[in-house]
Structure formats: structure tokens, C-alpha cells
Write a protein that holds these residues in place. Structure first.
Motif, PDB file in Angstrom:
ATOM      1  N   PRO A 160      28.269  24.893 169.892  1.00 15.48           N
ATOM      2  CA  PRO A 160      28.358  25.344 171.288  1.00 15.48           C
ATOM      3  C   PRO A 160      29.760  25.798 171.677  1.00 15.48           C
ATOM      4  N   PHE A 161      29.817  26.710 172.626  1.00 13.92           N
ATOM      5  CA  PHE A 161      31.105  27.196 173.130  1.00 13.92           C
ATOM      6  C   PHE A 161      31.912  26.069 173.757  1.00 13.92           C
ATOM      7  N   ARG A 162      31.261  25.086 174.355  1.00 15.58           N
ATOM      8  CA  ARG A 162      31.963  23.975 174.997  1.00 15.58           C
ATOM      9  C   ARG A 162      32.797  23.145 174.032  1.00 15.58           C
ATOM     10  N   SER A 163      32.560  23.301 172.740  1.00 14.07           N
ATOM     11  CA  SER A 163      33.355  22.586 171.742  1.00 14.07           C
ATOM     12  C   SER A 163      34.552  23.394 171.265  1.00 14.07           C
ATOM     13  N   LEU A 164      34.765  24.571 171.867  1.00 13.14           N
ATOM     14  CA  LEU A 164      35.798  25.486 171.378  1.00 13.14           C
ATOM     15  C   LEU A 164      36.904  25.742 172.393  1.00 13.14           C
ATOM     16  N   TYR A 165      36.966  24.943 173.456  1.00 13.95           N
ATOM     17  CA  TYR A 165      38.093  25.052 174.383  1.00 13.95           C
ATOM     18  C   TYR A 165      38.469  23.667 174.886  1.00 13.95           C
ATOM     19  N   SER A 166      39.701  23.555 175.363  1.00 11.35           N
ATOM     20  CA  SER A 166      40.258  22.253 175.735  1.00 11.35           C
ATOM     21  C   SER A 166      39.691  21.746 177.051  1.00 11.35           C
ATOM     22  N   ILE A 167      39.495  20.443 177.096  1.00  8.84           N
ATOM     23  CA  ILE A 167      38.992  19.814 178.315  1.00  8.84           C
ATOM     24  C   ILE A 167      40.075  19.724 179.389  1.00  8.84           C
ATOM     25  N   ASN A 168      41.349  19.750 178.986  1.00  6.60           N
ATOM     26  CA  ASN A 168      42.408  19.521 179.983  1.00  6.60           C
ATOM     27  C   ASN A 168      43.521  20.564 179.996  1.00  6.60           C
ATOM     28  N   VAL A 169      43.536  21.516 179.067  1.00  9.39           N
ATOM     29  CA  VAL A 169      44.482  22.636 179.105  1.00  9.39           C
ATOM     30  C   VAL A 169      43.639  23.896 179.316  1.00  9.39           C
ATOM     31  N   PRO A 170      43.590  24.410 180.535  1.00  5.25           N
ATOM     32  CA  PRO A 170      42.565  25.403 180.903  1.00  5.25           C
ATOM     33  C   PRO A 170      42.592  26.723 180.140  1.00  5.25           C
ATOM     34  N   ASN A 171      43.746  27.131 179.604  1.00  8.49           N
ATOM     35  CA  ASN A 171      43.788  28.420 178.893  1.00  8.49           C
ATOM     36  C   ASN A 171      43.973  28.262 177.392  1.00  8.49           C
TER      37      ASN A 171
END
Length: 651
Positions: free
Chosen positions: A411-422
Motif C-alpha cells: 500500500p501507498f500508506r507504507s511508503l511515506y512518513s507518519i510524522n515528516v509530511p514531505n
């Protein structure tokens, strides 16, 4: 003796250090003839504050080697994930910097390490479900330009592939040292380029960490974890009962060559004796030519900080195994073999794993969970290496817990940080458990993640949003773009409303051997799970024609042809050719084809290709009003018929 003392105490050292001037061809130097003006201490013009004096130009100050550059997307790490992220972001309109700390691209697949670029080629039935999209383009590029299967040439195949992108700047030998923050956002990444002694500051809007170890994300304060989760945390049957710090290790590979005559071997001083009598039967010594993936060392502590110590130990273990083969007397078949190559850079498997909005885990993989935001897939077995590596010889080198019947989604949700938005990431550092990593760490899987986050970063720039918002509001656009660019998302057919072929009234072909021409618009660009999604001609040449009742304004035709995704084409050190692996250009690939359009009742040729090298074939031309398109398939690289999986048309 230390090098400095050596120079001071020997005549040759004096010459090497250029203390005395050489006098013609004389073998001797008369120091008494030296001019007093040459003495630094007597030179009144010398200013100790001047650190640089370039003769003939008048420049005396050291050049200021500091540069600040601005990009849309900044990517750290030039392995399979980073390359695909950079290419996909640039092709989708972003200005991209790709930062790589080595002199070559490719990561673990490069000539420095030489791991096979595996992907989904470990399913239970043994058949691959080979990755398409950018990683396939790279592998095909290699088949065309590196038929000799040379790893140093592979490095340059990758360099050629990446640097031809117009919106992409590559920075080799450049280490990303730290993120520089503005609030909770990464504003820039501070880097050091070894070869030019240049400090770089790369400013960006979106940052992607594909470095594996994840120093960019870590210095940005992105949450991450290391080690093995307890089985109870994610209901993982192959995880330990209690959480611990163990991480899978790094490996040193070697290669040997038959010299045609006896080749004695004397082990170097750093060799560590291989205790074969203590070793698990899974540590197989035959065949020996390509070395042993199990010569590895893990860690239950700071695996990054221990890397150099582990590397020195691994060199000893690698030579110890080779010494055993050559000198134990049990392997006479090695008599004429000599070491031809030994890696000096261990290939890594695991360190940091960042935390995203979703943590991928073992049950997601084994249960083939369908995610609404799926953007990539994997299918290598759950291949958890022995945590102790060479320090735990009694246990198997890897447990190979379970193979998969079919591929799983990422899933895409596993490919970006939970706490660093960019911050996005792709590769072994994505948001997942240790057990999930044991499968998804395979390079071609990482490459699919890279294409996904590169495309996502470009869309974030276009939409003016951060990755989380992109996933919440524009996930359909991300998935559709990936599918259009020939990535494959299992169980997620394309439904691109901009594709004019979806609105066509009539589709037919000159002949049909298998499949159905109407399947060219069903949204699935490969035969999958025993279902056909193709049309195949009886022979060549062949024609596919698509018609509309009303005029259509088009400027692009896109065709997905056949490359036989059930066979692997990655570079292998053994140049293996069999039912599963091939070193050849796929014979099914279309070599020559052309496109025509019908304008006011007459057929007009708008584009042609005589030496096609990709599965996704794009025809671009000036916009024109038409009522039909016709694709002529003229020649493949060896097959007597042609197979297509998709045809699209755009205004």
C-alpha cells in the motif's frame, strides 16, 4: 614504519616527496647547489594564511566549493528503488536530483556487490510474475547493450539509462549527511561530494529516501524501528515470541575462474577458519563458482555503526570458506580454480525501517490483503536469514519460512512518513515489520516501490499537496498513472477515463490465434491468475484496427506488447539460460510496428518504429482528428506471431 618517517629517512622518500630538485638525468643530487631563494623560510613573499596558490593565474584564495541547488524532488540513494523513483518523477514533469554515495548506480546489483536483481521469481509453482514498468525497461536496456553479461558494463548501462532523462540531474560520489528542517518539513539535504570536495545543499519540495539505511529520514526525525517484532504485535507466526534487536546481515560475495591449470591458494593473514564440521547442511559449498550468499553477519544492536567491523570480519570469513575449498582436500574440483573477484563492499539486507501510516506485516502478505491504495507488489518467499550469520553455523543460513501462491500488494500508506509530511521512501526501509521485510527487500520489488513514490512525488508537486493528502484524495490518479506507465497492480484494473479507446465502437484484427482483440481495453496488461488478457495474431504481419462513430482528436497512441513476464531476464553472474531465466532479448518483443489514422476516409501513417526496445510503445504526433486507428505489427525479435495486451489513445 610510518609513511611520514619513511619519507624523512630515505633518499627515495625525499625524491617521492619532491624535497630536492632533480638535476637532468643524474642519479645524484647535490643539495649544496640549491638556491637559497627556494627556501620557504627565507621567502618573504610567503604568507602562511594563503592556503592556495595557483601559478600563472594570480588566484591565491581557496575556491569556495559550496553550492545550493533547488529541485522539485530530491532523491537519496541510487539503487533499484532510487533509480526508478528518479526516472518516474522526471518523466512525470518534476525537476529531480538523484544523489548516490557510490561512483556507480545499482546498489546491491552493481559491479561492487553483484547480487542478482531478483523479484517475483520464487512463487510456489516456480513461475515468475516479472515486474514491468521502469525496472523492466532497465533490464531490457541491459539485454540490448550488455549481451556479454559484464557487471562493469551493467554499471554504465544504468548510467546511460538514468542520465538520458531530461529533467534529472545525477550526483555520484555524493553522501547525504543530514536533513535540514523548517518546522516538521525537510527544507534541504546537506551533502558532501568526495571527488570534488564540494558541499552541496539540495533544496526541494518532496524528498525520497531510497538509501536503505535511511540517514536522510533519520536526521529529519522520521520515526523508525529496527530489529524483530514480537509475534503478538502483528500476529506473525514466524516472528519470535519476544521482540529483540536482531537484523539480517550483510554478505560478501566472491567469484572464481577456471584457469586450466593447478592454482594453489595461500590464505591471507586476515582469514578466519571455516568450521565446516559445525555447519548446517543448508550451507552448501557446491557449486562454488559464484560464492556464497550465506557468508554474512547480522547484528542485534547498531548494525550501521558496526558495518566496518563486520566488513573486516566478513573478508576473513569469505577467504576462510575459499581456503577450506582449496586446501581441505575434500574438493578436488577446485584445483584449477582461482579467485577472480571478491567484493570489498558487503551487500546489506536490513537496518532502519521507517514508520508510515500503515505498517505492512506478515499476515498482509500471507493473506493477500487487497489495499485500496495498492501501488506495488511482491512475491519473493518469506526469506528470513539466520540472525547470527557466520556466528551461528549450526542453524540454517535462511529459514525460507513460506512461499507464496500468488503475489501480494504493497500500500501507498507504507511508503511515506507518519510524522515528516514531505518524506517518502522506497526499498528495504519502508514501513513494514522484520518478517515482511524478509520478502519485500528483493530489489525488483523495491524498484516497483520506487516508481510508485517517484510518480507520487511528481503528482504532489502538480497538486500542491503532501503524500498523505495525495493518498487520501488522489489515490486513483496515482494508480492510473502507474498503470498507464506499465507498472502492474494486482487486482486493480485500469479505468482511465481519458483513454479514448475505452469509448471506441469497433475493434477487430486481421487474425486471432489466442485471446480476443476486445481484451486490449479490459484494463489488465498481462495474463494473470490463469485468465487471458491479450490478443495474439496467427502470423506476421498483422493488424489491429479501432474505430469510433464520432471524430476523435488524438496525438498519442500507446501499445503494450509482449515480453514474456513468465521468464526472468535479469543479469546473472552465471549467464543462466533455462525455462525460468534468459540472457536473450525476449523473442516475443515487437521489433517493428507502425501506426496509421483514418482522416476523412483516407489512411495516413503518423508514426513508426523499426527497432523497438520496450514493452510500452509510445507514438506521439501532432494532434489530428480521426475516426479510426490502425496498428501494423511487422516483426518481433524471433516469435512468428505477435501478442498485445493493451492499446490506448489520448488527445
Amino acid at each position: 614504519m610510518k609513511r611520514r618517517k619513511f619519507f624523512k629517512s630515505t633518499f627515495k622518500g625525499a625524491l617521492g616527496a619532491t624535497i630536492f630538485p632533480l638535476m637532468g638525468n643524474s642519479d645524484s643530487v647535490d643539495s649544496s647547489k640549491s638556491s637559497p631563494k627556494n627556501s620557504v623560510t627565507s621567502n618573504n613573499k610567503f604568507n602562511p594564511k594563503e592556503q592556495w596558490h595557483q601559478m600563472g593565474t594570480g588566484k591565491k584564495a581557496r575556491p569556495d566549493r559550496r553550492k545550493t541547488l533547488e529541485y522539485d524532488v530530491v532523491i537519496v540513494g541510487g539503487g533499484a528503488a532510487g533509480m526508478c523513483a528518479a526516472v518516474s518523477a522526471s518523466r512525470n514533469g518534476a525537476k529531480v536530483a538523484l544523489i548516490q554515495d557510490r561512483p556507480v548506480l545499482g546498489g546491491n546489483s552493481s559491479s561492487e556487490i553483484r547480487v542478482h536483481l531478483n523479484g517475483v521469481n520464487h512463487l510456489k509453482d516456480g513461475k515468475p510474475e516479472r515486474e514491468t514498468g521502469i525496472i523492466e525497461e532497465i533490464l531490457l536496456h541491459n539485454r540490448f547493450h550488455n549481451p556479454q553479461d559484464s557487471y562493469p558494463v551493467w554499471d554504465h548501462v544504468l548510467y546511460d539509462f538514468v542520465t538520458k532523462e531530461k529533467n534529472l540531474d545525477l550526483y555520484l560520489n555524493t553522501s547525504a549527511l543530514r536533513a535540514e528542517m523548517k518546522g516538521d518539513l525537510i527544507e534541504s539535504v546537506y551533502c558532501w561530494q568526495l571527488t570534488t570536495e564540494t558541499e552541496y545543499t539540495f533544496k526541494g519540495k518532496q524528498f525520497i529516501d531510497c538509501s536503505g539505511d535511511g540517514l536522510l529520514g533519520a536526521t529529519a526525525g522520521a520515526f523508525y524501528r529496527t530489529g524483530r517484532e514480537a509475534s503478538s504485535e502483528f500476529n506473525e507466526k514466524y516472528a519470535p515470541k519476544e521482540a529483540d534487536g536482531w537484523q539480517m546481515g550483510s554478505t560478501i560475495l566472491l567469484g572464481s575462474k577456471n584457469m586450466g591449470k593447478p592454482m594453489p591458494f595461500e590464505a591471507p593473514h586476515f582469514t578466519k577458519k571455516y568450521e565446516a564440521d559445525k555447519s548446517h547442511k543448508g550451507r552448501k559449498l557446491m557449486p562454488f563458482e559464484l560464492g556464497f550468499w550465506w557468508v554474512e553477519l547480522g547484528s542485534d544492536d547498531d548494525i550501521i555503526g558496526e558495518f566496518e567491523d563486520n566488513k573486516h570480519a566478513l573478508m576473513g570469513y569469505a577467504y576462510g570458506v575459499w581456503d577450506y575449498l582449496k586446501n581441505s582436500g575434500k574438493y578436488p574440483e577446485t584445483e584449477n580454480y582461482a579467485l577472480d573477484w571478491v567484493s570489498s563492499l558487503p551487500g546489506k539486507r536490513e537496518s532502519r525501517r521507517f514508520i508510515g501510516d500503515y505498517i505492512l506485516s506478515e499476515p498482509d502478505l500471507l493473506n493477500n490483503v487487497n489495499f485500496d491504495d495498492a501501488v506495488a507488489y511482491g512475491g519473493w518467499s518469506l526469506d528470513e536469514h539466520n540472525p547470527g550469520g557466520m556466528l551461528n553455523l549450526e542453524e540454517p543460513p535462511s529459514y525460507f519460512h513460506e512461499k507464496f501462491d500468488e503475489v501480494y500488494q504493497i500500500p501507498f500508506r507504507s511508503l511515506y512518513s507518519i510524522n515528516v509530511p514531505n518524506l517518502l521512501f522506497a526499498g528495504r526501509n519502508i514501513s513494514q515489520t522484520h518478517i515482511a521485510l524478509s520478502s519485500s527487500r528483493i530489489m525488483a520489488t523495491c524498484a516497483l516501490e520506487g516508481q510508485a513514490v517517484g510518480t507520487a512525488a511528481a503528482l504532489c508537486i502538480q497538486k500542491g499537496v503532501k503524500p498523505r493528502k495525495l493518498g487520501e484524495k488522489y489515490i486513483n490518479e496515482l494508480q492510473e498513472q502507474l498503470l498507464r506507465d506499465d507498472a502492474f497492480i494486482p487486482n486493480r484494473p485500469s479505468n482511465d477515463k481519458l483513454d479514448l479507446v475505452q469509448k471506441s465502437n469497433v475493434m477487430f484484427a486481421s487474425s486471432t490465434k489466442s485471446g480476443n482483440v476486445k481484451l486490449l481495453r479490459d484494463g489488465v496488461s498481462r495474463d494473470f491468475q490463469d485468465k487471458e488478457h491479450h490478443w495474439e495474431s496467427e502470423e506476421l504481419p498483422a493488424t489491429v484496427q479501432i474505430e469510433w462513430d464520432q471524430k476523435q482528436s488524438i496525438s498519442k497512441i500507446e501499445v503494450k506488447c509482449d515480453t514474456n513476464v513468465k521468464k526472468n531476464i535479469m543479469l546473472r553472474r552465471d549467464s543462466l539460460n533455462n525455462k525460468t531465466y534468459s540472457t536473450e532479448i525476449p523473442k516475443e518483443l515487437l521489433k517493428s510496428l507502425e501506426a496509421e489514422v483514418r482522416v476523412k476516409g483516407k489512411w495516413v501513417k503518423v508514426a513508426s518504429i523499426e527497432k523497438n526496445k520496450t514493452r510500452l510503445v509510445k507514438f506521439d504526433f501532432d494532434k489530428i482528428e480521426i475516426t479510426a486507428i490502425r496498428i501494423h505489427l511487422k516483426e518481433t525479435y524471433g516469435a512468428s506471431s505477435a501478442k498485445l495486451f493493451e492499446v490506448r489513445a489520448y488527445s
